[in-house]
Design a protein around this motif. Structure first.
Motif, mmCIF file in Angstrom:
data_model
loop_
_atom_site.group_PDB
_atom_site.id
_atom_site.type_symbol
_atom_site.label_atom_id
_atom_site.label_comp_id
_atom_site.label_asym_id
_atom_site.label_seq_id
_atom_site.Cartn_x
_atom_site.Cartn_y
_atom_site.Cartn_z
ATOM 1 N N LYS A 1 0.852 -1.184 0.000
ATOM 2 C CA LYS A 1 0.000 0.000 0.000
ATOM 3 C C LYS A 1 0.888 1.234 0.000
ATOM 4 N N THR A 2 0.864 1.984 -1.093
ATOM 5 C CA THR A 2 1.666 3.197 -1.205
ATOM 6 C C THR A 2 0.839 4.388 -0.753
ATOM 7 N N LEU A 3 1.300 5.038 0.305
ATOM 8 C CA LEU A 3 0.614 6.207 0.855
ATOM 9 C C LEU A 3 1.068 7.462 0.114
ATOM 10 N N ILE A 4 0.125 8.354 -0.202
ATOM 11 C CA ILE A 4 0.439 9.634 -0.842
ATOM 12 C C ILE A 4 0.016 10.752 0.102
ATOM 13 N N LEU A 5 0.966 11.627 0.449
ATOM 14 C CA LEU A 5 0.698 12.750 1.341
ATOM 15 C C LEU A 5 1.098 14.051 0.685
ATOM 16 N N SER A 6 0.313 15.105 0.910
ATOM 17 C CA SER A 6 0.692 16.441 0.450
ATOM 18 C C SER A 6 1.831 16.948 1.315
ATOM 19 N N ALA A 7 2.769 17.664 0.685
ATOM 20 C CA ALA A 7 3.934 18.172 1.399
ATOM 21 C C ALA A 7 3.521 19.077 2.548
ATOM 22 N N GLY A 8 4.249 18.983 3.650
ATOM 23 C CA GLY A 8 3.976 19.784 4.837
ATOM 24 C C GLY A 8 4.708 19.184 6.017
#
Length: 332
Positions: free
Chosen positions: A6-13
């Motif tokens: 499962k590849t998690l995608i997060l917005s930068a921050g």
């Protein structure tokens, strides 16, 4: 390899930075933006993590990796700098310049990342997200382009997800990159050598050095042996669709990758046309190059015809990537 991760995608921050540092510390793989392209990061001192990175990319294990660090002080703990290397680092770091240097005696970068060489490739990225992650992690991070090895380099998080979803732990989405081609690589040997043109021009480097860069030896540019720096395999940055360079006309069934306002014969035969820069701006063309190649690669054209591009300034890097793309996957 198994692709059910499962590849998690997060917005930068700040939260994403902390998560990324934790994943790296646990031996995981994190894709993040740099100013050049998106990189696939792993702990530079963790051979098991690096082996997993090679597997995720399908990258030959004889192809060395670039160690990314937070600043010059960190770089000097990894590599030995002579006067010329130090001038280049002080002039262009952080930025799109990689230096290939002799390893320091206690170099912490794993042998697997340097492909057994007595040199190490190193750079300080300028992108805030990349630097924040490296600082939060607290060590060097190897970060080749976040794509399947040999494929077109990624300039957005979507490109990364398209290639590596299910193969890596985390993608940090920091939006499109600025430069769009990889870093320039200079080998700091007795005479500095341009090993790979990239996002920093030859002219800018030579201005700081006060003399011309040497050219890479021809034998370093092929697929038959061990490269002396990243990105030097003859077949690299390649779409699946064949690429035809310096096209003065268009064949029926071809896509056209145009540049500037010049016309080519039978352009109306093109199945689709994308212009790297209608104004002839090489910086704009570099930023668009990999994204446009990926888009055209999805159009099921017989080939991608590429108009001539000037070889000065960033054009040297653009043409280098296009020549490697044109070698083709069937020859890789």
């Amino acid at each position: 390899m198994e692709t059910d991760l499962k590849t998690l995608i997060l917005s930068a921050g700040a939260a994403a930075t902390a998560t990324a540092a934790g994943v790296l510390a646990e031996g995981g793989l994190v894709a993040f933006p740099t100013e050049t392209v998106y990189g696939l990061g792993a702990d530079a001192g963790n051979a098991a993590a690096i082996a997993r990175l090679y597997e995720a990319k399908g990258r030959p294990a004889f192809n060395p990796l670039i160690a990314h660090v937070a600043d010059l002080a960190a770089a000097r703990r990894i590599a030995l700098f002579d006067g010329q290397a130090l001038r280049l680092a002080e002039a262009f770091w952080p930025g799109p310049l990689t230096l290939v240097l002799p390893k320091a005696l206690s170099c912490p970068v794993a042998e697997l990342a340097t492909a057994g060489l007595d040199t190490v490739a190193i750079r300080v990225p300028a992108h805030k997200v990349a630097r924040d992650i490296i600082r939060a992690f607290g060590g060097a991070v190897v970060a080749p382009s976040a794509n399947i090895s040999g494929h077109v380099s990624p300039t957005t998080a979507d490109h990364v997800n398209g290639d590596l979803a299910g193969r890596i732990d985390l993608i940090i989405d920091g939006g499109p990159v600025e430069v769009g081609v990889e870093s320039t690589i200079v080998g700091c040997f007795s005479d500095p050598v341009l090993l790979r043109p990239g996002g920093l021009t030859r002219a800018d480097i030579e201005l700081v050095l006060g003399h011309p860069l040497q050219s890479a030896p021809a034998e370093a540019e092929g697929d038959g042996g061990q490269p002396i720096a990243p990105g030097m395999l003859a077949s690299h940055y390649a779409p699946r669709t064949p690429v035809r360079l310096n096209a003065s006309d268009v064949h029926v069934g071809e896509a056209l990758l145009a540049f500037g306002r010049a016309k080519v014969a039978r352009a109306e035969c093109a199945s689709v046309v994308m212009n790297l820069s209608e104004s002839g701006d090489l910086a704009e063309a570099a930023a668009n190059l990999f994204g446009y190649l990926r888009t055209l690669d999805k159009r099921n054209a017989d080939a991608i015809a590429v108009m001539p591009i000037p070889d000065d300034g960033l054009g040297e890097a653009i043409n280098d990537r296009l020549r490697r793309a044109a070698v083709g996957r069937d020859q890789a």
